[in-house]
Design an enzyme around this catalytic site. Structure first.
Site, short mmCIF file in Angstrom:
data_model
loop_
_atom_site.label_atom_id
_atom_site.label_comp_id
_atom_site.label_asym_id
_atom_site.label_seq_id
_atom_site.Cartn_x
_atom_site.Cartn_y
_atom_site.Cartn_z
CG ASN A 169 -1.86 1.14 1.22
OD1 ASN A 169 -1.92 1.86 0.28
ND2 ASN A 169 -2.28 1.30 2.31
CE LYS A 185 -0.24 3.18 4.68
NZ LYS A 185 0.02 3.17 6.36
CG HIS A 196 -5.63 1.63 5.14
ND1 HIS A 196 -4.97 2.61 6.26
CD2 HIS A 196 -4.84 0.82 5.15
CE1 HIS A 196 -4.01 2.31 6.45
NE2 HIS A 196 -3.62 1.37 5.79
CD GLU A 223 -2.72 5.37 6.81
OE1 GLU A 223 -2.81 5.26 5.59
OE2 GLU A 223 -1.90 4.85 7.50
CD GLU A 228 -3.24 -2.63 7.23
OE1 GLU A 228 -2.10 -2.87 6.81
OE2 GLU A 228 -3.88 -1.63 7.09
N GLY A 231 2.96 2.03 10.71
CA GLY A 231 3.90 3.08 10.50
C GLY A 231 4.45 3.60 11.60
CB SER A 256 5.64 -1.91 11.58
OG SER A 256 5.23 -0.50 11.92
O1 LIG Z 1 -1.66 -0.74 4.51
C1 LIG Z 1 -0.74 -0.86 5.02
C2 LIG Z 1 -0.54 -0.57 6.91
O2 LIG Z 1 -1.13 0.73 6.95
C3 LIG Z 1 0.75 -0.72 7.06
O3 LIG Z 1 1.71 0.25 7.06
P1 LIG Z 1 2.97 0.28 7.54
O4 LIG Z 1 3.60 -1.02 6.86
O5 LIG Z 1 3.78 1.35 6.88
O6 LIG Z 1 3.08 0.21 9.05
#
Ligand SMILES: O=C[C@H](O)COP(=O)(O)O
Length: 592
Positions: free
Chosen positions: A64, A66, A148, A150, A219, A225, A265
């Site tokens: 992802n 983002k 998601h 976010e 998640e 993150g 993460s």
């Molecule tokens: O969609 C992915 C998640 O939000 C994980 O993000 P991350 O791997 O940067 O923690």
């Protein structure tokens, strides 16, 4: 039997689950291509994942991005993926910012799917800034990430909106990665399961029978993150209880087949440990999907290979016989087969000799081999997974508990999972009881919110032991769909008087907190004791005679009242019996 249901699924559940299973298998079969060949290649952990894939859960890794990346960075990421090499047994999906979707689609190989990170809940209209599933399909995009955290936290998307989006995306032919997960506050308040189940529950009507097109992504928000990954145990725990929950609330087949990714993460450094958990079927990766290490994460299930001294054939759980080979001799295939090992011993490699040389590139590290043993010992993830599957088989197929102690059953399990030791019947019985307790709590919770029930009940006698049983099933509407649950199969310990049956029925309802006032109708046979039980306990107008039973009675009555008919039937019976006993006559009849 008292207080325990041997099988809580009704026949309509089973038909529905069979239909869903067919659809899932047809669609999943198309996902499983080369892993069959890789199954016997000699890498134990990889074999396990491949076996799961063949059984329907192909490892799936999503990236992802983002709101990150420009054309330069995108080119770099895509070139890196092209270079790979990527494990071809893994499905790869990259989640791209909307504006770059068509561009990325035009430069990635077909083996990598491209996903949008969001879409709206209707096909078109005055929704400034939004994109629809129809538009995504139009530019060749087949996947979308929805829900998601976010989107939930920054853009205020609630469960209901996420569900509407999921429903419309699926209807439009998109596949969906549906995200769920708890915040730190919720985890610390002990509400992880409550939140994850609530979010998934909202998705059930939206997904309907389209589970084959859905991947769930667990998640935990606190791990996204932040660099704080959930430990493999924490992640496995949630994945496994989510699967249990799905088994009850969607269907056992959905629970077994749906792929659940972990996200939060994930990096090249922690992915292998996470990938080894039996209920983690892939990852949704944020930050690391923008970096070259994304390739290693995709390959998490098959990079157990770098080797400094290869572990060759076998060691026993008591640590008796350990046979190590130094890597320069490692091109010899392992010699040992299951036959050479006692029943209690453990074998690390499959009996089939690898078709490719056993080089340091395809044999596990010593540490990994020991980890395999722990996984299959009591308390290990593999031990739990296989024991759960055996429990499920015994409970749902109505097999006797002693089946787990059968010689051939144990032989079969040993062939499939040499490191696993089958537990005794008491352990399986205790597990079924525990499962019953968990499931009945979930069912009771569901029943709490129902306003009206109709019930069906029947009594039958098991002829071998001459024991009478009373079964009770509740039927109710939930979101306009008829649901049926068998809430009791109880042994009758006294003579079957109307009063005694009435007491048993009210007792069962009470144990499920079902108020008798909520019972609108009671379908049962028209035996005098049953009529008395229902009329006196629930009200005269609530008894509805069972139609099938009535037809039976009509036929019996007609036979009784037609003079000479029962004699004729008796004669015919005797003739049939006689012919059945005479093999020559039976054969002659068959020939005619
Ligand atoms: O969609 C992915 C998640 O939000 C994980 O993000 P991350 O791997 O940067 O923690």
């Amino acid at each position: 039997m008292q207080g325990r249901n041997s099988n809580i699924l009704t026949s309509s559940d089973k038909i529905e689950s069979f239909r869903a299973k067919l659809e899932l298998w047809i669609s999943l079969a198309t996902n499983v291509t080369t892993c069959t060949l890789a199954l016997f290649s000699g890498d134990f952990e990889r074999n396990r994942k491949n076996l799961i894939a063949i059984m329907g859960r192909k490892f799936v890794v999503g990236g992802n991005w983002k709101m990150n990346g420009d054309k330069n960075q995108i080119n770099e990421i895509v070139n890196n993926l092209k270079k790979g090499p990527l494990d071809e047994n893994v499905e790869v999906i990259i989640g791209v910012p909307a504006v770059y979707l068509a561009y990325v689609k035009s430069i990635v190989p077909d083996s990598i799917a491209v996903a949008a990170q969001n879409c709206w809940k209707v096909p078109k209209g005055a929704f400034t800034g939004e994109i629809s599933p129809a538009m995504l399909k139009d530019v060749g995009i087949n996947w979308v990430i929805l829900g998601h955290s976010e989107r939930r936290s920054i853009f205020g998307e609630k469960d209901e909106l996420v569900a509407e989006k999921v429903a419309h995306a699926l209807e439009s032919g998109l596949k969906v990665i549906a995200c769920i997960g708890e915040t730190l506050e919720e985890r610390e308040a002990g509400k992880t399961e409550e939140v994850v189940f609530r979010q998934t529950k909202a998705l059930l009507p939206a997904i309907g029978d389209k589970w084959a097109n859905v991947v769930l992504a667990y998640e935990p928000v606190w791990a996204i993150g932040t660099g704080k990954t959930a430990s493999p145990q924490q992640a496995q725990e949630v994945h496994s209880s989510l699967r249990n929950w799905l088994s009850t609330n969607a269907s056992p087949d959905v629970a077994n087949a749906v792929r659940i990714q972990y996200g939060g993460s994930v990096t090249a450094a922690n992915c292998k440990e996470l990938a080894a958990c039996s209920d983690i079927d892939g990852f949704l990766v944020g930050g690391a999907s923008l970096k070259p290490e994304f390739v290693d994460i995709i390959n998490a299930t098959n990079k157990l290979t770098e080797c400094d001294g290869t572990f060759s054939s076998l060691f026993r759980s008591a640590g008796v016989s350990v046979n190590l080979q130094i890597s320069d001799e490692s091109d010899k295939p392992p010699e040992t087969s299951v036959d050479t090992v006692e029943a209690s011993a453990v074998v690390v490699f499959p009996t089939t000799k690898p078709t490719t040389p056993n080089t340091s590139a395809n044999t596990p590290k010593i540490k990994q081999a020991f980890e395999n043993v722990y996984q299959y010992s009591k308390g290990g993830a593999e031990y739990d997974r296989i024991t759960d599957a055996i429990t499920y088989f015994i409970a749902v197929d109505n097999r006797p508990f002693y089946a787990v102690e059968g010689k051939r059953f144990r032989h079969l399990i040993k062939e499939l999972a040499p490191l696993y030791k089958v537990p005794c019947r008491e352990t399986i019985k205790a597990k079924i009881d525990k499962k019953y307790d968990t499931l009945s709590k979930i069912v009771a919770d569901k029943l709490k919110n129902v306003d009206y029930f109709s019930l069906t009940t029947d009594i039958w006698t098991e002829t071998l032991t001459n024991t009478g049983y009373l079964g009770l099933t509740v039927h109710f509407l939930q979101q306009n769909e008829l649901q049926s649950v068998t809430i009791g199969v109880f042994e009758l310990e006294e003579s079957h008087t109307g009063e005694y049956i009435g007491q048993q029925l009210t007792g069962i309802l009470r144990s499920w907190n079902i108020d008798s006032e909520k019972v609108m109708a009671f379908v049962a046979d028209s035996g005098a004791n049953m009529i008395k039980a229902i009329r006196e306990t629930f009200g005269a107008h609530k008894h509805i005679p069972c139609f099938a039973h009535m037809i039976n009675r009509v036929a019996e009555e007609a036979i009784r009242k037609t003079s000479g008919l029962s004699d004729i039937i008796e004669h015919v019976r005797n003739i049939v019996k006689y012919v059945k006993k005479r093999q020559d006559m039976a054969l002659e009849l068959k020939r005619k």
